[in-house]
Write a protein that holds these residues in place. Structure first.
Motif, mmCIF file in Angstrom:
data_model
loop_
_atom_site.group_PDB
_atom_site.id
_atom_site.type_symbol
_atom_site.label_atom_id
_atom_site.label_comp_id
_atom_site.label_asym_id
_atom_site.label_seq_id
_atom_site.Cartn_x
_atom_site.Cartn_y
_atom_site.Cartn_z
ATOM 1 N N GLU A 263 101.189 47.943 -11.374
ATOM 2 C CA GLU A 263 101.275 49.478 -12.129
ATOM 3 C C GLU A 263 100.595 49.354 -13.386
ATOM 4 O O GLU A 263 100.309 51.143 -13.354
ATOM 5 N N ALA A 264 101.095 48.618 -14.590
ATOM 6 C CA ALA A 264 99.945 49.202 -15.398
ATOM 7 C C ALA A 264 98.114 48.633 -15.075
ATOM 8 O O ALA A 264 97.575 49.543 -16.073
ATOM 9 N N MET A 265 98.160 47.584 -14.030
ATOM 10 C CA MET A 265 96.809 47.823 -13.425
ATOM 11 C C MET A 265 96.318 49.196 -13.736
ATOM 12 O O MET A 265 95.566 49.846 -13.653
ATOM 13 N N ARG A 266 96.932 50.050 -12.694
ATOM 14 C CA ARG A 266 96.531 51.051 -12.177
ATOM 15 C C ARG A 266 96.733 52.140 -12.771
ATOM 16 O O ARG A 266 95.501 52.796 -13.239
ATOM 17 N N ILE A 267 97.329 51.941 -13.820
ATOM 18 C CA ILE A 267 97.015 53.262 -15.278
ATOM 19 C C ILE A 267 95.803 53.327 -15.441
ATOM 20 O O ILE A 267 95.447 53.861 -15.958
ATOM 21 N N LEU A 268 95.790 52.230 -15.847
ATOM 22 C CA LEU A 268 94.508 51.321 -16.758
ATOM 23 C C LEU A 268 92.887 52.434 -15.666
ATOM 24 O O LEU A 268 92.054 52.725 -16.697
ATOM 25 N N GLU A 269 93.273 51.172 -13.814
ATOM 26 C CA GLU A 269 92.130 51.831 -13.484
ATOM 27 C C GLU A 269 92.211 53.024 -13.522
ATOM 28 O O GLU A 269 90.972 53.856 -12.608
ATOM 29 N N ALA A 270 93.658 54.671 -13.513
ATOM 30 C CA ALA A 270 93.262 55.526 -12.783
ATOM 31 C C ALA A 270 92.368 56.056 -14.240
ATOM 32 O O ALA A 270 91.170 56.900 -14.165
ATOM 33 N N GLN A 271 92.484 55.859 -15.111
ATOM 34 C CA GLN A 271 91.413 56.108 -16.227
ATOM 35 C C GLN A 271 90.283 55.388 -16.744
ATOM 36 O O GLN A 271 89.637 55.650 -17.366
ATOM 37 N N GLY A 272 89.533 54.620 -15.103
ATOM 38 C CA GLY A 272 88.208 53.923 -15.157
ATOM 39 C C GLY A 272 88.209 53.218 -16.724
ATOM 40 O O GLY A 272 86.517 52.568 -16.538
ATOM 41 N N LEU A 273 89.497 52.197 -16.851
ATOM 42 C CA LEU A 273 88.820 51.799 -18.180
ATOM 43 C C LEU A 273 89.084 49.599 -17.143
ATOM 44 O O LEU A 273 88.053 49.228 -17.934
ATOM 45 N N ILE A 274 89.049 49.687 -16.109
ATOM 46 C CA ILE A 274 89.548 48.004 -16.253
ATOM 47 C C ILE A 274 89.222 48.558 -14.525
ATOM 48 O O ILE A 274 89.066 49.807 -13.555
ATOM 49 N N GLU A 275 88.639 47.357 -13.280
ATOM 50 C CA GLU A 275 87.628 47.776 -12.221
ATOM 51 C C GLU A 275 88.369 46.372 -10.700
ATOM 52 O O GLU A 275 88.423 45.080 -11.706
ATOM 53 N N THR A 276 88.741 46.184 -10.032
ATOM 54 C CA THR A 276 89.552 44.817 -9.599
ATOM 55 C C THR A 276 89.381 44.689 -8.238
ATOM 56 O O THR A 276 88.300 45.695 -7.081
ATOM 57 N N ARG A 277 89.107 43.527 -8.040
ATOM 58 C CA ARG A 277 87.941 43.122 -6.578
ATOM 59 C C ARG A 277 89.088 41.660 -6.563
ATOM 60 O O ARG A 277 89.572 41.581 -7.086
ATOM 61 N N ARG B 58 105.130 53.734 -6.156
ATOM 62 C CA ARG B 58 105.217 53.144 -7.187
ATOM 63 C C ARG B 58 103.928 53.499 -8.448
ATOM 64 O O ARG B 58 103.964 54.830 -8.558
ATOM 65 N N GLU B 59 102.834 52.973 -8.160
ATOM 66 C CA GLU B 59 101.296 52.567 -8.114
ATOM 67 C C GLU B 59 100.857 54.138 -7.536
ATOM 68 O O GLU B 59 100.573 54.464 -8.546
ATOM 69 N N ALA B 60 100.615 54.583 -6.487
ATOM 70 C CA ALA B 60 100.463 55.507 -6.887
ATOM 71 C C ALA B 60 100.975 56.911 -7.250
ATOM 72 O O ALA B 60 99.371 57.376 -8.416
ATOM 73 N N MET B 61 102.148 57.123 -7.654
ATOM 74 C CA MET B 61 102.552 58.053 -8.913
ATOM 75 C C MET B 61 101.979 57.880 -10.908
ATOM 76 O O MET B 61 101.775 58.056 -11.312
ATOM 77 N N ARG B 62 102.107 56.260 -10.496
ATOM 78 C CA ARG B 62 101.429 56.091 -11.923
ATOM 79 C C ARG B 62 99.926 56.350 -12.096
ATOM 80 O O ARG B 62 99.315 56.413 -13.473
ATOM 81 N N ILE B 63 99.384 57.166 -10.976
ATOM 82 C CA ILE B 63 98.124 56.696 -11.258
ATOM 83 C C ILE B 63 98.307 58.291 -11.036
ATOM 84 O O ILE B 63 97.310 58.399 -12.017
ATOM 85 N N LEU B 64 98.644 59.274 -10.828
ATOM 86 C CA LEU B 64 99.194 60.308 -10.945
ATOM 87 C C LEU B 64 99.616 61.080 -12.532
ATOM 88 O O LEU B 64 99.078 61.367 -13.055
ATOM 89 N N GLU B 65 99.911 60.124 -13.091
ATOM 90 C CA GLU B 65 100.581 59.493 -14.306
ATOM 91 C C GLU B 65 100.084 59.693 -15.783
ATOM 92 O O GLU B 65 99.551 60.471 -16.229
ATOM 93 N N ALA B 66 99.321 58.761 -14.809
ATOM 94 C CA ALA B 66 97.723 58.556 -16.153
ATOM 95 C C ALA B 66 96.951 59.434 -16.529
ATOM 96 O O ALA B 66 96.348 59.107 -17.527
ATOM 97 N N GLN B 67 96.691 60.596 -15.593
ATOM 98 C CA GLN B 67 95.708 61.774 -14.997
ATOM 99 C C GLN B 67 96.306 62.357 -16.170
ATOM 100 O O GLN B 67 95.637 64.000 -16.317
ATOM 101 N N GLY B 68 98.046 62.384 -16.216
ATOM 102 C CA GLY B 68 98.911 63.659 -16.739
ATOM 103 C C GLY B 68 98.900 64.906 -16.080
ATOM 104 O O GLY B 68 99.460 65.410 -16.378
ATOM 105 N N LEU B 69 98.900 64.359 -14.735
ATOM 106 C CA LEU B 69 99.331 65.052 -13.332
ATOM 107 C C LEU B 69 100.803 64.981 -12.837
ATOM 108 O O LEU B 69 101.141 66.500 -12.841
ATOM 109 N N ILE B 70 101.514 64.248 -13.171
ATOM 110 C CA ILE B 70 102.174 64.405 -12.956
ATOM 111 C C ILE B 70 103.420 63.831 -14.314
ATOM 112 O O ILE B 70 103.321 62.947 -15.043
#
Lengths: 254, 254
Positions: A58-72, B57-69
């Motif tokens: 979940e933490a990685m996804r947060i960073l990914e959503a902000q464009g800060l990391i990429e994952t392969r 949950r990972e999806a929700m974190r992505i949205l949360e990180a962008q401030g959308l939810i």
DNA sequence: TAAGATTTGTTCGTATGTATC
DNA sequence: GGATACATACGAACAAATCTT
């Protein structure tokens, strides 16, 4: 007199994934890592933070959503420091304005102030290749539009002219803001169906201005470039306002 | 001639959480939901998308990180549509410029163009309460600084003056950009330790300008407000450039 | 105050997918 | 094609927060 032991504070207690994301971010900043640098794998992060896989992910996804990391995936895969792209930054910023409703005048208040300065600062500093690129964008609409769709496409192309120009600036801040406004206008054009009635006037004036502007830029006439752009902005705003009024009128009438 | 069946395309195949996040976002937009509106709970989303809890949950974190939810636990809890705050938008945007290195002149190229227009557009349109708020900010530094720390605090406060002014604008776009530049300058001030040597000149000129500016705003003298702000910007830039040069010199000397 | 209900938060074990060699 | 090294995804159980009674 450092920070006294503060009570529970007001902070709404951030969840573990958020705290892990922050920690990783700080870790990257402290170590001065650059885009492409590798981050520890999931297994190591689980060990380092003493948390389960799901939490780390979940933490990685947060960073990914902000464009800060990429994952392969796969061997040699993992997470890597990423450079935020201009497009992603614009998309994230657009979310902020989603509920704000921005008017045409709001956008043009900025364009009027910025684009003339941008043009002036670029006069005499563009390579022949860059000037050719601008000319190529202008050449995309050699004829007045005949349908609403053509009109819209032309408007989008004309906005591309401004974005192209903006990206030639070595001022990343200025380039971004100008380019972002181009994007908002594009969205408004496509989404709100401005420019439904073909507008020959805007076409002709726009074409003339852009041609003159390229000449001024090529010969280093900064003051001319500024003047031309300012004048162009005023015309464009007036025409867009009129269009918007027409669209609204029609919308109400329906 | 609609979109032809495109081959695998080039897209790097987005992960499930990302696709779920996009789907939820579209769902919110389509239904015209407003901040505070409630989203389906985890259980329902798992059923609707046929995916496991972790994925949702990972999806929700992505949205949360962008401030959308925003998400809360407990009865009546769940996820809700959120309005992106100005602070979060600035933080996300700052990530974009992290690797870009922005110079003092870059920032001032924008400030010189924008702040005078901002001031002019606000002349005669501020309430007495708003004017008082500005005066209160100015009153925070009634004395010239004697130490480097005081100097720095004063500079931060002076930037607050500009941010306060920006937020009085009803042009959200303009307010954001001006305020964002204030933030970058603040960061530079604190982080790079500009303004180490107390600078009496900047203090006195800054104070005088801001006082004059408030008067012009109060009495609706738009042209004066613009002129004062423009002049202030030029002075401030020149002084900051000198400071930066001094800091750099010292840094090299060490 | 305490107990219970509701909803998200976190863990663990296991299995699958994907890219590299 | 097979082995390897990684992320990706699932499911069941338990923990924690917060509202209601």
């Amino acid at each position: 007199m450092t920070a006294p032991n503060r009570p529970p504070a007001k902070e709404p207690r951030r969840s573990r994934p958020v705290r892990v994301a922050d920690a990783i971010k700080d870790w990257v900043v402290e170590r001065n890592m650059a885009p492409g640098d590798r981050l520890p794998g999931e297994a190591e992060l689980m060990a380092r933070f003493g948390m389960a896989k799901g939490t780390i992910r979940e933490a990685m996804r947060i960073l990914e959503a902000q464009g800060l990391i990429e994952t392969r995936t796969g061997p040699g895969g993992g997470s890597f420091v990423g450079e935020v792209t201009a497009d992603r930054a614009k998309a994230l910023l657009a979310n902020y304005f989603y509920f704000k409703d921005i008017s045409i005048s709001d956008i043009y208040q900025l364009r009027r102030a910025l684009e003339p300065e941008l043009a002036a600062s670029l006069a005499g500093r563009l390579t022949e290749a860059q000037l050719a690129e601008l000319e190529q964008v202008v050449a995309k609409y050699p004829e007045p539009a005949r349908s609403a769709e053509e009109e819209r496409d032309q408007h989008v192309a004309s906005l591309e002219f401004h974005r192209t120009l903006a990206n030639f600036s070595d001022n990343a801040l200025l380039a971004f803001v100008v380019s972002f406004m181009g994007r908002i206008l594009t969205d408004l054009t496509v989404y709100r169906r401005l420019y439904d009635p073909p507008n020959r006037e805007l076409y002709e004036k726009g074409l003339a201005y852009q041609t003159e502007l390229i000449a001024a830029l090529r010969h280093g006439r900064a003051d001319d470039a500024r003047r031309i752009m300012r004048s162009h902005m005023e015309t464009a705003e007036a025409l867009m306002q009129r269009q918007e009024a027409q669209v609204l009128r029609r919308f109400i009438a329906e």
